[in-house]
Design a protein around this motif. Structure first.
Motif, short mmCIF file in Angstrom:
data_model
loop_
_atom_site.label_atom_id
_atom_site.label_comp_id
_atom_site.label_asym_id
_atom_site.label_seq_id
_atom_site.Cartn_x
_atom_site.Cartn_y
_atom_site.Cartn_z
N GLU A 125 41.68 59.01 35.36
CA GLU A 125 42.08 57.82 36.10
C GLU A 125 42.39 56.68 35.14
O GLU A 125 41.68 56.48 34.14
N GLN A 126 43.47 55.96 35.44
CA GLN A 126 43.87 54.78 34.66
C GLN A 126 43.93 55.10 33.16
O GLN A 126 43.49 54.32 32.32
N LEU A 127 44.49 56.26 32.82
CA LEU A 127 44.54 56.68 31.42
C LEU A 127 45.86 56.33 30.75
O LEU A 127 45.87 55.82 29.64
N THR A 128 46.97 56.56 31.43
CA THR A 128 48.27 56.58 30.77
C THR A 128 49.08 55.32 31.05
O THR A 128 49.28 54.93 32.20
N HIS B 278 46.42 60.82 36.08
CA HIS B 278 47.19 61.71 35.20
C HIS B 278 46.53 63.08 35.33
O HIS B 278 45.38 63.27 34.91
N ALA B 279 47.24 64.03 35.96
CA ALA B 279 46.66 65.34 36.25
C ALA B 279 47.19 66.40 35.29
O ALA B 279 48.38 66.42 34.96
N LEU B 280 46.29 67.27 34.85
CA LEU B 280 46.63 68.42 34.01
C LEU B 280 46.52 69.68 34.88
O LEU B 280 45.47 69.96 35.45
N LEU B 281 47.63 70.42 35.00
CA LEU B 281 47.66 71.60 35.84
C LEU B 281 47.38 72.87 35.04
O LEU B 281 47.44 72.88 33.81
N ARG B 282 47.08 73.92 35.77
CA ARG B 282 46.69 75.20 35.16
C ARG B 282 47.77 75.75 34.22
O ARG B 282 47.46 76.38 33.21
N GLU C 17 51.40 72.00 32.88
CA GLU C 17 52.22 70.88 33.35
C GLU C 17 51.34 69.65 33.56
O GLU C 17 50.18 69.76 33.96
N GLU C 18 51.90 68.47 33.30
CA GLU C 18 51.18 67.22 33.51
C GLU C 18 51.94 66.36 34.50
O GLU C 18 53.16 66.22 34.42
N VAL C 19 51.19 65.79 35.44
CA VAL C 19 51.79 65.00 36.51
C VAL C 19 51.15 63.62 36.53
O VAL C 19 49.93 63.50 36.56
N LEU C 20 52.00 62.59 36.51
CA LEU C 20 51.53 61.22 36.69
C LEU C 20 51.57 60.90 38.18
O LEU C 20 52.55 61.20 38.86
#
Length: 254
Positions: A97-100, A119-123, A126-129
């Protein structure tokens, strides 16, 4: 994530980073001798928020059945609800949370920046903001256009795509399952988890929730373990199916 999050835009670059090139790593593992110890997230703030009127909420969960308990800070109830849904998705292995912070030029050509809500890291690496807004704004075309402008200026080294969401973008069944996953993750039962993961592979390509619970002989321990395994993506179901006795499941390893 695409099934449950309204996507503002796909990143213009096609290549995805490999997991080992991600901007942050999977969550810390729990200490088996003290599995309920709470770790505060990277913010480590007593207070957060963009204004004095901001609602400050703490969201406590494991991001995986073997992960440490982490306390995430949310600037609003809306953020807390969205984080709950993101963290309950089987393809999400971590989020911050509130990282990027993303610098960009606005539509008037002025240089500015935004600090992204999640900022989510997927399996698959892939990274999603994720920008979290109340429902009316999350669906407002003018705001989606604004996020598209930011997304096209976001380097591929930072993230692959940008999403806009509110808690209501997630289907009610999905939200209920996410809540159940976080509740099950409060427990710590590695033995039951392993038993159910092994049994899921033995049962073949498909089985009902009740069938695997009955086959284990572990009763309530089995029920909670299956929910944890679904949350972690080791046992799969349709994202919108509820946790019910007749729900069809299958092993991800099958």
């Amino acid at each position: 994530m695409k099934n449950v999050v309204e996507i503002a835009t796909d990143h213009p670059h096609a290549a995805l980073p490999h997991l080992w090139q991600a901007t942050f790593s999977p969550p810390p593992l729990a200490d088996p001798d003290d599995p309920h110890k709470i770790i505060r997230t990277h913010l480590k703030k007593d207070e957060i928020g963009k204004s004095s009127g901001t609602c400050r909420v703490a969201f406590l969960t494991r991001l995986h059945r073997r992960a440490a308990f982490q306390e995430f800070w949310c600037a609003s109830f809306e953020e807390a609800q969205v984080y709950t849904n993101i963290a309950g998705h089987p393809d999400v292995i971590n989020f911050k949370e509130q990282l990027t912070k993303v610098p960009f030029y606005d539509e008037d050509g002025r240089k500015t920046f935004t600090r992204v809500d999640a900022h989510a890291l997927l399996r698959d690496g892939e990274e999603v903001l994720v920008s979290v807004k109340y429902d009316n704004k999350a669906r407002r075309q003018s705001y989606i256009r604004e996020v598209k402008n930011i997304a096209t200026q976001t380097p591929i080294e930072v993230a692959d795509r940008f999403a806009v969401t509110s808690r209501y973008v997630f289907h009610p069944n999905y939200r209920a399952c996410a809540e159940a996953i976080h509740k099950a993750r409060r427990g710590w039962d590695p033995e039951a988890d392993k038993t159910m993961a092994d049994l899921a592979q033995d049962l073949g390509e498909g089985f009902s929730f009740q069938e695997i619970v009955d086959a284990s002989g572990l009763e309530h321990r089995a029920h909670r373990a299956v929910i944890r395994l679904v949350g972690d993506g080791d046992i799969r179901k349709d994202l919108l199916d509820p946790f019910s006795p007749t729900t069809e499941l299958w092993s991800a390893a099958a």
